[in-house]
Design an enzyme around this catalytic site. Structure first.
Site, PDB file in Angstrom:
ATOM      1  N   LYS A   1      -6.891   0.847  -3.593  1.00  0.00           N
ATOM      2  CA  LYS A   1      -6.536   0.261  -2.297  1.00  0.00           C
ATOM      3  C   LYS A   1      -6.562   1.336  -1.198  1.00  0.00           C
ATOM      4  O   LYS A   1      -7.116   1.110  -0.116  1.00  0.00           O
ATOM      5  CB  LYS A   1      -5.142  -0.375  -2.352  1.00  0.00           C
ATOM      6  CG  LYS A   1      -4.637  -0.902  -1.007  1.00  0.00           C
ATOM      7  CD  LYS A   1      -5.541  -1.988  -0.468  1.00  0.00           C
ATOM      8  CE  LYS A   1      -5.416  -2.301   1.015  1.00  0.00           C
ATOM      9  NZ  LYS A   1      -4.144  -2.259   1.643  1.00  0.00           N
TER      10      LYS A   1
ATOM     11  N   THR B   1       0.865  -1.180   0.000  1.00  0.00           N
ATOM     12  CA  THR B   1       0.000   0.000   0.000  1.00  0.00           C
ATOM     13  C   THR B   1       0.904   1.233   0.000  1.00  0.00           C
ATOM     14  O   THR B   1       1.456   1.604   1.029  1.00  0.00           O
ATOM     15  CB  THR B   1      -0.924  -0.008   1.224  1.00  0.00           C
ATOM     16  OG1 THR B   1      -1.722  -1.188   1.164  1.00  0.00           O
ATOM     17  CG2 THR B   1      -1.824   1.213   1.239  1.00  0.00           C
TER      18      THR B   1
END
Lengths: 294, 294, 294, 294
Positions: C171, C95
């Site tokens: 995300k 991420t």
């Protein structure tokens, strides 16, 4: 005194002009050399690189628009830090991030150079008349050596700390006060206008009672006149500074709800193509959210 | 002039005292009659009901803490509206909701009575010296008849509209400017303090440059001194006014993000038992959110 | 398939374990080599540098905690990009910021390497069982060649775009939904608790009616149990992701008021030394602002 | 069972229809009597006043749009409270303020009448099929006597407390979750859309992973389809409920930053004449703030 100025935007040029009038000997540099011409006519000397400025003077003032420009002009190839002799002070007047100010402090220290941060409060016309407010921080010895110069730049000098980035922080905070005052007044004017009150009269009450600081008068006036098209300072810069304030808040772990509101206002203004309007235009966003046509 | 005052809290008493000194003939009433005693010693006359005050004078000033008090003392049994003769003006100086001001306007109009809203800006010591700012709205004829009296109450009178609730709206907006200034300064002081700057020096820079209005100086001083325990005005009142501002925003369809931030601050202060502290204590909430112990 | 994994934190290790069970031939690297030992016992091979992993496999999965780690392990000396043969795909599951994902895309493209972003939704236990949700973006050809591998990683694969950073954006948005759900539930639980309702029963009503998604159940449960001390995911990471969401909002000119509220919550949690608590602890901040002791 | 229904809006009518099908004997009243006609055709009986409904049944369900309607129909002249015999239960299903629910509890108690708050979650089509979620609170004896009726109204009954206003609070909180979910999704869709992602695909990822509750699916779908013109529930009602949530927060001293954001969104929507659009239209405000044309 032999003084250098790198960066001849509206603010740098105005400071330069004022210093020339005060009798200083000026060496200047700007990325676009033509901007120096009015100053050459007043007696300034132009050289080819920031390093060359630094090598010829007793103090160099940098006046640049943002972090990227400072990185290049001060820390880059042929930048100020390359030419600065020991004992010569670099005075950074730019409104930049704390992180970059700290980095400059490290670089200058490693090279045995003196560095002072001295951001200024005021717009270019005030600079041309020596009416700025100057808030400075840095090593006391370095500060002492340029104190008369700094006092000559503005109507008042505040020495606020020994770490240069402290002055940068306070400058960002002053800008934060300006932006949030625009929101305060924007909400107030939207509310009173929808309540049938006259905008100019509301302005008179405010500035005739408890709310009579320059920040109220200057920005209140712009909002009353809806004078957003000729920017004293553009949305683009306000958005940048607000990001820097929030970054400082993050670095120092300080939640800043008002700064967050301003962030969203600035982002929305940029989304709507208003980067080059005066940042007081944020008051128009408040008004439009309230259904006012303006 | 024969003047009545109903409501002898700190503000009402201070105004009464000032009017007595100016030579007016005063009739007063207060729910707790003992509060009138210092004024009786200065020559005022005390009666038993607000209606009786209204029946004996040329103008009645009401100075009450909130909507509920106004409803009772003005519109309730033996209230001002029962005793007011035609041609006598009721001057409401209380900070109340627009809705209640509109309702009073309707009630007085139905009875052929004159009603002016004239909320004031300033704290009781200013009132005692005739240094308030007075913002008035109402029927021009009624206003004209009490103009000298209103001018005598303060250092400056602003007539802002013909509908009484317009003055109430503007008063609420001034209070909104005060509360949001506390948040501005609170965020600024938390940030600079964590950045190692001295709070008193930051205050000096701000009030020595662009941020030198009474609102900056008065509330900045309280925050610098952390002087929250002896309330000039308590959290309780700030919470009430913020609710009224938001209600006005809802009635007039104006989103008010800053007022919403203040609402949450005030609610949190009340949740923590701070109803009777000076409302500048909100700055302490900002500081504590940033992990500062104070 | 010959698969490499660089980064053996809880998530990387869990994915590795799952891939071994599925019959893939695994080469692994981790900054702290000991973390590889459980995997070696399961048949994985350990090498000395990310570049070496990349040179021995058909696809390399990177699983790293933040931008700085990715810069070093992928783009740094002896990093993935040094060893990756043409035709071998780098799958970044971390991420990270959109800006870094774009930069990796440029670097890989210049070297003729294939790069796919495939961040995952789920915690390590889900990864160990192949229950993750995988959202992937990148060049269609590269995606096609690793499709079976990606499908094997999770219970469902979503291909969301042709530019890798689009998967990173989505995300971050999923994480944003998680954080803001914590605030939603935090406000709701504070309000119902002060209204005398039982927290567990409120949870049952919510998750038994319209609010029964995993995000409601998982985080609602943590809040009901006040289970903040053993972090599934720590405040530190939530603060990082929220900064990345806001940066994306700034890059794409999207005001994000809810993300700004979360930013202030996270900054306050960090200010109070809660970096390593589960980020559901933000609900405790909401409760404390309401005067609840917990 | 002999059941009365006062208030035949979409929700009241749908509940009535479902109760008729379940074999209850129904007596109905509505301000506009024509609305009862479809129910008369199904076997309901219409009377002239709420009091008359109350005098003929074993339980009265009220289903009304807002506080003002409840005040009139329940507490006003010829209202429910006038006709209700001892031992007959008034079941209020309306989404109203805690303050009014408390007041009804007092009035009914003074008259020796039984009162249960049982607000429902779900839209009219769900009500017509008995698929609502019912959350009830009140005196345990009163609740026990109407338990089968409440169970028949919906797919699930939650008894949440002994004070009626606790059910009202929880209902308001559920609505708060709905409105804030619209903002969450609105920010997410604006951000992903400006990042080049497809709205429908983003919806599929969300609802196919951790965000698959009815609240995500129902409102996400409306936003994906930009289906704001045929209101399932209008802005007007959402604005009202948000005010009630904030009032509850104020009464219980709970700061609610997300509710404050929603308040400003609703006020802005009202300012722009959108009172009768579906409240999911708030997502369009988010998009437009980001410069999206839609």
């Amino acid at each position: 005194m032999k003084v250098g100025i790198v960066g001849l935007g509206p603010m740098g040029s105005a400071m330069a002009s004022h210093l020339l009038k005060a009798g200083h000997e000026l060496t200047v540099w700007n990325r676009t050399p033509e901007k120096a011409e009015p100053l050459l006519a007043q007696g300034a000397r132009r050289v080819d690189t920031p390093a060359e400025v630094a090598s010829r003077v007793e103090a160099v003032i940098s006046s640049l628009a943002h972090d990227a420009a400072v990185e290049q002009v001060v820390l880059g190839e042929k930048g100020v830090a390359e030419g600065l002799a020991p004992g010569v002070v670099h005075i950074s007047t730019s409104t930049i991030s704390l992180a970059l100010s700290e980095r400059m402090a490290r670089v200058h220290a490693q090279k045995g150079q003196a560095y002072v941060a001295a951001p200024v409060l005021g717009r270019p016309p005030a600079a041309a008349q020596g009416k700025l407010f100057v808030m400075a921080a840095g090593d006391p010895g370095a500060l002492a050596s340029v104190r008369p110069l700094l006092e000559g730049l503005g109507q008042r000098l505040f020495v606020v700390g020994e770490r240069p980035e402290q002055a940068n922080l306070l400058k960002l905070c002053c800008n934060f006060l300006i932006y949030t005052t625009i929101e305060q007044l924007g909400e107030l004017f939207a509310l009173t206008e929808k309540g049938g009150l006259d905008r100019a009269q509301v302005f008179e009450v405010l500035t005739g009672s408890f709310f009579n600081a320059p920040v109220h008068k200057n920005y209140g006036r712009l909002i009353v006149d809806r004078a957003y098209d000729t920017p004293g300072a553009p949305v683009r810069l306000g958005a940048k500074d607000t990001r820097l304030v929030l970054e400082a808040g993050e670095a120092l772990s300080v939640p800043l709800p008002f700064a967050s509101v301003m962030r969203d206002r600035f982002v929305s203004a940029l989304a709507q193509g208003e980067a080059e309007l005066d940042f007081a235009v944020l008051a128009r966003h408040v008004a439009r959210d309230a259904g006012l046509k303006e």
